[in-house]
Design a protein around this motif. Structure first.
Motif, mmCIF file in Angstrom:
data_model
loop_
_atom_site.group_PDB
_atom_site.id
_atom_site.type_symbol
_atom_site.label_atom_id
_atom_site.label_comp_id
_atom_site.label_asym_id
_atom_site.label_seq_id
_atom_site.Cartn_x
_atom_site.Cartn_y
_atom_site.Cartn_z
ATOM 1 N N PHE A 151 0.559 -0.641 0.147
ATOM 2 C CA PHE A 151 0.230 0.303 -0.096
ATOM 3 C C PHE A 151 1.062 1.151 0.290
ATOM 4 C CE2 PHE A 151 -2.505 -3.241 1.271
ATOM 5 C CZ PHE A 151 -4.006 -3.159 0.495
ATOM 6 N N GLY A 159 -3.393 5.989 -6.711
ATOM 7 C CA GLY A 159 -4.128 4.269 -7.214
ATOM 8 C C GLY A 159 -3.373 3.648 -8.275
ATOM 9 N N GLU A 184 -8.316 -6.807 -0.184
ATOM 10 C CA GLU A 184 -8.909 -5.605 -0.476
ATOM 11 C C GLU A 184 -10.145 -5.605 0.860
ATOM 12 O OE1 GLU A 184 -12.057 -7.849 -3.257
ATOM 13 O OE2 GLU A 184 -10.834 -6.605 -4.864
ATOM 14 N N ALA A 187 -7.091 -3.220 2.285
ATOM 15 C CA ALA A 187 -7.469 -1.924 1.398
ATOM 16 C C ALA A 187 -9.147 -1.031 2.196
ATOM 17 C CB ALA A 187 -7.715 -2.011 -0.084
ATOM 18 N N ASP A 188 -9.895 -2.121 2.659
ATOM 19 C CA ASP A 188 -11.606 -1.209 3.208
ATOM 20 C C ASP A 188 -10.560 -0.720 4.053
ATOM 21 O OD1 ASP A 188 -13.121 -1.652 0.707
ATOM 22 O OD2 ASP A 188 -13.736 -3.612 1.602
ATOM 23 N N PRO A 199 -3.374 4.080 -1.378
ATOM 24 C CA PRO A 199 -4.037 3.426 -1.935
ATOM 25 C C PRO A 199 -2.615 1.611 -2.142
ATOM 26 C CG PRO A 199 -3.033 4.770 -3.301
ATOM 27 C CD PRO A 199 -3.140 5.255 -1.651
ATOM 28 N N MET A 200 -3.803 0.802 -2.743
ATOM 29 C CA MET A 200 -3.137 -0.891 -3.008
ATOM 30 C C MET A 200 -2.473 -0.101 -4.326
ATOM 31 S SD MET A 200 -5.050 -3.910 -4.767
ATOM 32 C CE MET A 200 -6.156 -3.231 -3.295
#
Length: 266
Positions: A151, A159, A184, A187-188, A199-200
């Protein structure tokens, strides 16, 4: 070590290749008759790793990851390689080695640490939901002031398009599974623990799609390393035709301020 000590060592073993006067046998297959001209290099790389001819889904995902991570401009590994070739133009292998040695936990190696993080998230879902496990892992890294692997990016602040394409491609192939879900979930969870956007990046997506496709976890670092060697060779070929190694070195000399003890006035 003396000859007597060597004799007392346990017998060493390897199961990858056997070489004799008749040729080379790799994992039980004749290199000349069964592999050359019949398998692509990515397929062969995976065969070397696992001892099995890989399915086409794993080949496709590995190909995509190799393409995604091979080239990213004048990154430190490329600069090190080009400056090394400028200093030793007869040592292509040394310049490639210089670039590879610059690949660690921050550059390229993050795919491995991100993969370990995803494994930790999945292990935690045995006692809680995957969302709760992701929050726990992210929280622990944040509290320990450790980097969140996979990240953040100095350039792709809004992104990383490479990451999103790899995840989309994994879904197109029907291979996205629990590791993509874990990524994911992380990420959340990020906005709850970090004030600024994080961002990832591609180093997070690579282990997620590879592991879901069946790639061996212990060799995750091998994909970015293999990919970057291809890019280094391309940069070094260009360096021979359009040298910038000394320009890079000169730019560094002028970009960095000296704050040591000044020379005494005469």
């Amino acid at each position: 070590m003396t000859n007597e000590q060597i004799k007392q060592l346990p017998a060493g073993r390897t199961a990858i290749a056997e070489v004799d006067i008749h040729g080379v046998c790799v994992h039980g297959k004749d290199l000349s008759q069964e592999l050359i001209g019949k398998v692509g290099f990515t397929e062969y790389f995976l065969f070397l790793l696992t001892g099995r001819i890989p399915d086409q889904g794993l080949v496709a995902v590995t190909n995509a990851c190799l393409v995604a991570i091979a080239e990213h401009g004048l990154v430190p590994s490329v600069q090190a390689a080009r400056m090394t070739l400028a200093a030793a133009p007869d040592a292509l292998q040394g310049a490639v080695a210089a670039g590879v040695l610059g690949c660690g936990s921050v550059i390229l190696g993050a795919s491995e640490t991100a993969g370990l993080m995803l494994k930790e998230v999945l292990a935690g879902k045995e006692v809680s939901s995957i969302a709760e496990s992701a929050h726990s892992v992210v929280r622990a890294l944040r509290q320990a002031r450790k980097p969140l692997p996979g990240f953040g990016h100095p350039t792709h602040k809004q992104g990383d398009p490479r990451a999103h394409r790899l995840l989309a491609y994994s879904r197109e192939l029907g291979l996205a599974g629990e590791h993509v879900a874990a990524l994911e979930a992380v990420a959340d969870a990020v906005p709850a623990h970090y004030a600024k956007p994080l961002p990832m990046n591609v180093s997070g997506a690579i282990p997620a799609v590879l592991l879901d496709a069946g790639y061996p976890a212990g060799a995750l670092k091998g994909v970015p390393l293999l990919a970057r060697v291809a890019s280094l060779i391309a940069h070094l070929q260009e360096e021979q035709r359009q040298p910038i190694g000394f320009i890079l070195a000169d730019a560094a000399e002028h970009a960095i301020a000296f704050d040591g003890i000044p020379a005494r006035a005469a």
